[in-house]
Design a protein around this motif. Sequence first.
Motif, PDB file in Angstrom:
ATOM      1  N   LEU A 184      10.488  -5.066  -1.488  1.00 57.97           N
ATOM      2  CA  LEU A 184       9.413  -6.029  -1.234  1.00 57.97           C
ATOM      3  C   LEU A 184       8.786  -5.857   0.139  1.00 57.97           C
ATOM      4  O   LEU A 184       7.568  -5.959   0.290  1.00 57.97           O
ATOM      5  CB  LEU A 184       9.962  -7.453  -1.387  1.00 57.97           C
ATOM      6  N   ASN A 185       9.590  -5.641   1.159  1.00 56.76           N
ATOM      7  CA  ASN A 185       9.107  -5.564   2.540  1.00 56.76           C
ATOM      8  C   ASN A 185      10.292  -5.201   3.422  1.00 56.76           C
ATOM      9  O   ASN A 185      11.441  -5.326   2.999  1.00 56.76           O
ATOM     10  CB  ASN A 185       8.514  -6.917   2.998  1.00 56.76           C
ATOM     11  N   TYR A 220       7.043  -1.015  -4.856  1.00 54.95           N
ATOM     12  CA  TYR A 220       7.088  -1.420  -3.445  1.00 54.95           C
ATOM     13  C   TYR A 220       5.742  -1.969  -2.992  1.00 54.95           C
ATOM     14  O   TYR A 220       4.702  -1.742  -3.620  1.00 54.95           O
ATOM     15  CB  TYR A 220       7.506  -0.243  -2.555  1.00 54.95           C
ATOM     16  N   TRP A 221       5.775  -2.702  -1.867  1.00 56.55           N
ATOM     17  CA  TRP A 221       4.561  -3.260  -1.274  1.00 56.55           C
ATOM     18  C   TRP A 221       3.843  -2.155  -0.505  1.00 56.55           C
ATOM     19  O   TRP A 221       4.346  -1.627   0.476  1.00 56.55           O
ATOM     20  CB  TRP A 221       4.917  -4.431  -0.359  1.00 56.55           C
ATOM     21  N   HIS A 222       2.647  -1.836  -0.964  1.00 63.34           N
ATOM     22  CA  HIS A 222       1.868  -0.718  -0.423  1.00 63.34           C
ATOM     23  C   HIS A 222       1.518  -0.897   1.051  1.00 63.34           C
ATOM     24  O   HIS A 222       1.413   0.081   1.797  1.00 63.34           O
ATOM     25  CB  HIS A 222       0.581  -0.573  -1.250  1.00 63.34           C
ATOM     26  N   ASP A 224       3.138  -2.441   3.522  1.00 60.92           N
ATOM     27  CA  ASP A 224       4.199  -2.617   4.521  1.00 60.92           C
ATOM     28  C   ASP A 224       4.273  -1.348   5.373  1.00 60.92           C
ATOM     29  O   ASP A 224       4.600  -0.273   4.863  1.00 60.92           O
ATOM     30  CB  ASP A 224       5.541  -2.865   3.829  1.00 60.92           C
ATOM     31  N   SER A 244      -0.399  -4.333  -4.105  1.00 57.25           N
ATOM     32  CA  SER A 244      -1.139  -4.695  -2.894  1.00 57.25           C
ATOM     33  C   SER A 244      -2.028  -5.893  -3.188  1.00 57.25           C
ATOM     34  O   SER A 244      -2.327  -6.181  -4.355  1.00 57.25           O
ATOM     35  CB  SER A 244      -1.987  -3.510  -2.414  1.00 57.25           C
ATOM     36  N   GLU A 245      -2.442  -6.583  -2.123  1.00 51.37           N
ATOM     37  CA  GLU A 245      -3.281  -7.773  -2.340  1.00 51.37           C
ATOM     38  C   GLU A 245      -4.590  -7.395  -3.018  1.00 51.37           C
ATOM     39  O   GLU A 245      -5.050  -8.069  -3.942  1.00 51.37           O
ATOM     40  CB  GLU A 245      -3.549  -8.476  -1.011  1.00 51.37           C
ATOM     41  N   SER A 251      -2.686   1.874  -6.494  1.00 51.90           N
ATOM     42  CA  SER A 251      -2.127   0.539  -6.764  1.00 51.90           C
ATOM     43  C   SER A 251      -1.815   0.359  -8.244  1.00 51.90           C
ATOM     44  O   SER A 251      -2.635   0.663  -9.103  1.00 51.90           O
ATOM     45  CB  SER A 251      -3.103  -0.555  -6.324  1.00 51.90           C
ATOM     46  N   HIS A 283       2.997 -14.629  -0.168  1.00 48.57           N
ATOM     47  CA  HIS A 283       4.289 -13.974  -0.395  1.00 48.57           C
ATOM     48  C   HIS A 283       4.689 -14.049  -1.863  1.00 48.57           C
ATOM     49  O   HIS A 283       5.250 -13.098  -2.415  1.00 48.57           O
ATOM     50  CB  HIS A 283       5.380 -14.583   0.491  1.00 48.57           C
ATOM     51  N   PHE A 286       2.954 -11.474  -4.077  1.00 48.85           N
ATOM     52  CA  PHE A 286       3.650 -10.180  -4.068  1.00 48.85           C
ATOM     53  C   PHE A 286       4.927 -10.229  -4.907  1.00 48.85           C
ATOM     54  O   PHE A 286       5.239  -9.288  -5.647  1.00 48.85           O
ATOM     55  CB  PHE A 286       3.971  -9.765  -2.629  1.00 48.85           C
TER      56      PHE A 286
END
Length: 460
Positions: A184-185, A220-222, A224, A244-245, A251, A283, A286
């Motif tokens: 996640l981060n 995974y969070w793109h 970070d 990603s947001e 993505s 948060h 995500f």
Amino acid sequence: MSSDNTERDTRLVVLGAGESGAGAAVLGRVKGMDVLVSDSGPISEKYKNLLDAHGIPYEENGHSEEKIMEADIVVKSPGIPPYAPLVKRLADKGTPILSEIEFAGRYTTSKMVCITGSNGKTTTTLLIYHILREAGLDVGLAGNVGKSLALQVALDPHEVYVIELSSFQLENMYDFKADIAVMLNITPDHMDRYDHKMENYVAAKFRILQNQGKDDYFIYWHDDPVIQSQIKAVQTEAMSLPFSEFKEEGSAAWTDERGIIHFETPMGEWDIPRDRLALPGLHNLFNSMAAGLSASLLDIRKESIRKSLEDFEAVEHRLEYVETIGGVRYVNDSKATNVNSTWYALESMTTPTVLILGGKDKGNDYTEIEPLVKEKVKAIVCMGKDNTKLLDFFKGKVAVISDTHSVEEAVKECARLAESGDTVLLSPCCASFDLFKSYEDRGRQFKDCVKKLASSRSDN
């Protein structure tokens, strides 16, 4: 279950008799091993009863070092650091030291969905578990939440396991493989455990990718920066599915300008309006993306995933609404044991906030939350044995800062400072061990005090 001769001759020592240790001991016994459980402190009645039921010897309030040094395999509680003297002596001798997850993984071929990160692990793990269970899969919940993976493998096996993994658990994992790995981060945490070197902590987290092959997935969070930097240095055959947001190159999940979340995986494409998610805040966007991608890869129907993302109930101690008293909302975010967790909590606040901070400082750098504190926080109430570092850092940065040393005192001070329309937010930024047994204990005591306050106001 059958056991081969090798296992029957194996001396297994389990250090720590909590959920993971007791479960590992039962699995070892079921496999025919000669098992000893040893804990430096007292063992709870729940786990004594479990060990007794399986005829497993144990010792508490101290270790019989001579017996422990005779072990063929040691399963270590994640809470025991690698630099503990007994662990170092075992390592120097060459004794294999495993985590409970590694040990359990050797006796199952079930599919593993594994979640790590500095923040959001529990919420995402429970959300994935909720989606899979509602879809009718035979699924177990393990790791930092749910029941011991080893105990489930021994007595109640499942086809799929959803496992929350801390860096501590990942340290002693070697052959275990995640079919789906979620990261996640990564933000600074537990620096005292990692020689105050961020690269050591990052390396522990990235062990979640070990042994993954071309048929496995890495979510995974793109955006970070730590993850992005480390990915360049790590080789993995797994298929990458970043979220990603907003849409970026590659993505697999993102939000468009209309607020629709899109998912694209090898199993198909689907979408859901962001405002339909059960969990609010960036948060949780995500967390929901990671969960939605994981469920998609297990070929669950998109209608079923949507429904579960819409009806999931929030996790206790994570931005948990407690009560409204005199127009003031009280929110329990006791699970925020590091700076980044508190950043996410503050980011989601939409009203003037009275913020409770404090506890055991793990080498925190509070500059990360300073802009949000200046923007959203009208008062800080420090709650800890020693609040000097917090008082020194935030003095002059908020209109009011108070020094308290118990949850009762902190809640009374918040009630004095807060006005109708405000939010009182317990998001401590620190570990709980100065005044409480755990973050759960801290959160429950906070909720109890708030409820007493509500009751006293209604009686007047």
